[in-house]
Design a protein around this motif. Structure first.
Motif, PDB file in Angstrom:
ATOM      1  N   SER A  14      19.043  42.140  46.611  1.00 60.87           N
ATOM      2  CA  SER A  14      19.653  44.159  46.769  1.00 60.87           C
ATOM      3  C   SER A  14      21.804  43.563  46.801  1.00 60.87           C
ATOM      4  CB  SER A  14      19.419  44.871  48.053  1.00 60.87           C
ATOM      5  OG  SER A  14      20.517  44.553  48.834  1.00 60.87           O
ATOM      6  N   ASN A  15      22.053  44.311  46.466  1.00 61.10           N
ATOM      7  CA  ASN A  15      23.737  44.606  46.424  1.00 61.10           C
ATOM      8  C   ASN A  15      24.183  45.826  46.768  1.00 61.10           C
ATOM      9  OD1 ASN A  15      25.860  44.691  44.068  1.00 61.10           O
ATOM     10  ND2 ASN A  15      26.278  42.576  44.806  1.00 61.10           N
ATOM     11  N   GLU A  16      25.199  45.785  47.022  1.00 63.27           N
ATOM     12  CA  GLU A  16      25.906  46.935  47.811  1.00 63.27           C
ATOM     13  C   GLU A  16      27.334  46.571  47.926  1.00 63.27           C
ATOM     14  OE1 GLU A  16      25.812  49.268  51.926  1.00 63.27           O
ATOM     15  OE2 GLU A  16      24.470  49.341  50.765  1.00 63.27           O
ATOM     16  N   ALA A  17      28.366  47.945  46.953  1.00 60.73           N
ATOM     17  CA  ALA A  17      30.303  47.498  47.055  1.00 60.73           C
ATOM     18  C   ALA A  17      30.403  48.105  47.576  1.00 60.73           C
ATOM     19  CB  ALA A  17      30.200  47.548  46.009  1.00 60.73           C
ATOM     20  N   SER A  18      31.650  48.244  48.392  1.00 59.54           N
ATOM     21  CA  SER A  18      32.698  49.326  49.543  1.00 59.54           C
ATOM     22  C   SER A  18      33.452  48.403  48.970  1.00 59.54           C
ATOM     23  CB  SER A  18      33.019  49.048  50.570  1.00 59.54           C
ATOM     24  OG  SER A  18      30.900  49.510  51.122  1.00 59.54           O
ATOM     25  N   PHE A  19      34.522  50.126  48.554  1.00 57.52           N
ATOM     26  CA  PHE A  19      35.968  49.754  47.976  1.00 57.52           C
ATOM     27  C   PHE A  19      37.339  50.283  48.890  1.00 57.52           C
ATOM     28  CE2 PHE A  19      32.769  50.498  44.519  1.00 57.52           C
ATOM     29  CZ  PHE A  19      32.575  48.611  43.869  1.00 57.52           C
ATOM     30  N   GLY A  20      37.902  49.656  48.966  1.00 57.89           N
ATOM     31  CA  GLY A  20      39.371  49.745  49.556  1.00 57.89           C
ATOM     32  C   GLY A  20      40.412  50.991  48.601  1.00 57.89           C
ATOM     33  N   GLU A  21      41.657  49.615  48.653  1.00 56.56           N
ATOM     34  CA  GLU A  21      43.003  49.556  47.305  1.00 56.56           C
ATOM     35  C   GLU A  21      42.306  49.481  46.551  1.00 56.56           C
ATOM     36  OE1 GLU A  21      46.342  51.506  47.442  1.00 56.56           O
ATOM     37  OE2 GLU A  21      45.827  51.022  48.695  1.00 56.56           O
ATOM     38  N   PRO A  22      42.512  50.458  45.626  1.00 50.54           N
ATOM     39  CA  PRO A  22      42.485  49.923  44.351  1.00 50.54           C
ATOM     40  C   PRO A  22      43.191  48.884  43.908  1.00 50.54           C
ATOM     41  CG  PRO A  22      43.083  52.279  44.286  1.00 50.54           C
ATOM     42  CD  PRO A  22      44.001  52.019  45.692  1.00 50.54           C
ATOM     43  N   VAL A  23      42.224  47.975  42.930  1.00 50.59           N
ATOM     44  CA  VAL A  23      42.903  46.892  42.138  1.00 50.59           C
ATOM     45  C   VAL A  23      44.249  47.398  40.615  1.00 50.59           C
ATOM     46  CG1 VAL A  23      42.544  44.679  40.851  1.00 50.59           C
ATOM     47  CG2 VAL A  23      41.295  45.990  42.897  1.00 50.59           C
ATOM     48  N   ALA A  24      44.997  47.067  41.266  1.00 50.08           N
ATOM     49  CA  ALA A  24      46.039  47.531  39.551  1.00 50.08           C
ATOM     50  C   ALA A  24      46.294  45.823  39.240  1.00 50.08           C
ATOM     51  CB  ALA A  24      46.949  47.570  40.741  1.00 50.08           C
ATOM     52  N   MET A  25      46.976  46.908  37.775  1.00 47.83           N
ATOM     53  CA  MET A  25      47.171  45.236  37.040  1.00 47.83           C
ATOM     54  C   MET A  25      48.310  44.339  38.225  1.00 47.83           C
ATOM     55  SD  MET A  25      45.642  46.220  34.936  1.00 47.83           S
ATOM     56  CE  MET A  25      44.285  46.874  35.784  1.00 47.83           C
ATOM     57  N   GLY A  26      48.291  43.483  37.251  1.00 45.08           N
ATOM     58  CA  GLY A  26      49.296  42.151  38.097  1.00 45.08           C
ATOM     59  C   GLY A  26      48.981  41.524  39.899  1.00 45.08           C
ATOM     60  N   ASP A  27      48.176  43.069  40.174  1.00 43.55           N
ATOM     61  CA  ASP A  27      47.709  41.767  41.459  1.00 43.55           C
ATOM     62  C   ASP A  27      46.928  40.720  41.415  1.00 43.55           C
ATOM     63  OD1 ASP A  27      48.025  44.440  42.774  1.00 43.55           O
ATOM     64  OD2 ASP A  27      45.855  45.127  42.583  1.00 43.55           O
ATOM     65  N   VAL A  28      47.086  39.398  42.899  1.00 46.28           N
ATOM     66  CA  VAL A  28      46.686  38.250  42.771  1.00 46.28           C
ATOM     67  C   VAL A  28      45.319  38.897  43.474  1.00 46.28           C
ATOM     68  CG1 VAL A  28      46.284  36.288  43.486  1.00 46.28           C
ATOM     69  CG2 VAL A  28      48.532  37.512  41.597  1.00 46.28           C
ATOM     70  N   LEU A  29      43.867  38.439  43.987  1.00 47.24           N
ATOM     71  CA  LEU A  29      43.489  38.433  44.877  1.00 47.24           C
ATOM     72  C   LEU A  29      42.854  37.452  45.289  1.00 47.24           C
ATOM     73  CD1 LEU A  29      41.216  41.820  42.898  1.00 47.24           C
ATOM     74  CD2 LEU A  29      43.284  41.924  44.407  1.00 47.24           C
ATOM     75  N   THR A  30      42.180  37.678  46.399  1.00 50.28           N
ATOM     76  CA  THR A  30      42.233  36.450  47.364  1.00 50.28           C
ATOM     77  C   THR A  30      40.016  36.486  47.694  1.00 50.28           C
ATOM     78  OG1 THR A  30      43.765  36.146  47.566  1.00 50.28           O
ATOM     79  CG2 THR A  30      41.825  34.905  49.118  1.00 50.28           C
TER      80      THR A  30
END
Length: 173
Positions: free
Chosen positions: A106-122
């Motif tokens: 199974s796979n489940e996703a939860s989302f918070g702050e939208p990912v915006a152009m220019g973001d650097v994610l960790t």
């Protein structure tokens, strides 16, 4: 719990411990968004119309379902060596538990702050649980759950993908 269900120390030490912190190899960019939306025929104007996105959200954002896209390693990258795998904690569990086969149960996703152009994610990977041995139609194995938690450059949580795997050994024929 039977002796066979006892987890190796290395596995027990992985549980609830952030592992494999990783940053995106490049800032989030619109070309990937266009390619992904085109591939699945997602015509949502929020992802295609910059003016609309700025009016509705205040910035250009990526579809939430792209969260894992940003961390799929390129087959090759300058300076990289060895095999590059997403979800390394999962592959570690397979090796440590001696379970050579695995499927995503199974796979489940939860989302918070939208990912915006220019973001650097960790991201970091967190083993949440490893279950006891269980006999299934695929073979005898264990279920385990790995969360991939993602934050942006400001430390804001943008989402978590939770994967439950069944690692197993094929039955003797």
């Amino acid at each position: 719990m039977s002796a066979a269900d006892t987890l190796p120390d290395a596995v027990r030490n992985m549980i609830d411990t952030p592992l494999y912190e990783e940053r995106t190899e490049f800032p989030i960019e619109i070309g990937y968004v266009y390619n992904t939306c085109a591939a699945v025929e997602n015509g949502n104007p929020l992802y295609w119309d910059e003016e609309l996105a700025r009016t509705l959200v205040g910035k250009r954002i990526a579809p939430p379902t792209m969260l894992s896209v940003w961390f799929r390693p390129h087959y090759w990258a300058p300076g990289a060596s060895g095999e590059r795998k997403a979800l390394q904690a999962h592959f570690d569990l397979k090796d440590l538990l001696g379970l050579p086969e695995a499927v995503v149960a199974s796979n489940e996703a939860s989302f918070g702050e939208p990912v915006a152009m220019g973001d650097v994610l960790t991201t970091c990977q967190i083993v949440r649980s490893v279950g006891p041995f269980k006999k299934t139609r695929l073979g005898t194995g264990r279920f385990w759950t790995v969360d991939v938690r993602t934050t942006n450059q400001n430390g804001d949580w943008v989402g978590t993908e939770s994967y439950t795997f069944l690692g197993y050994g094929r039955p003797e024929q």
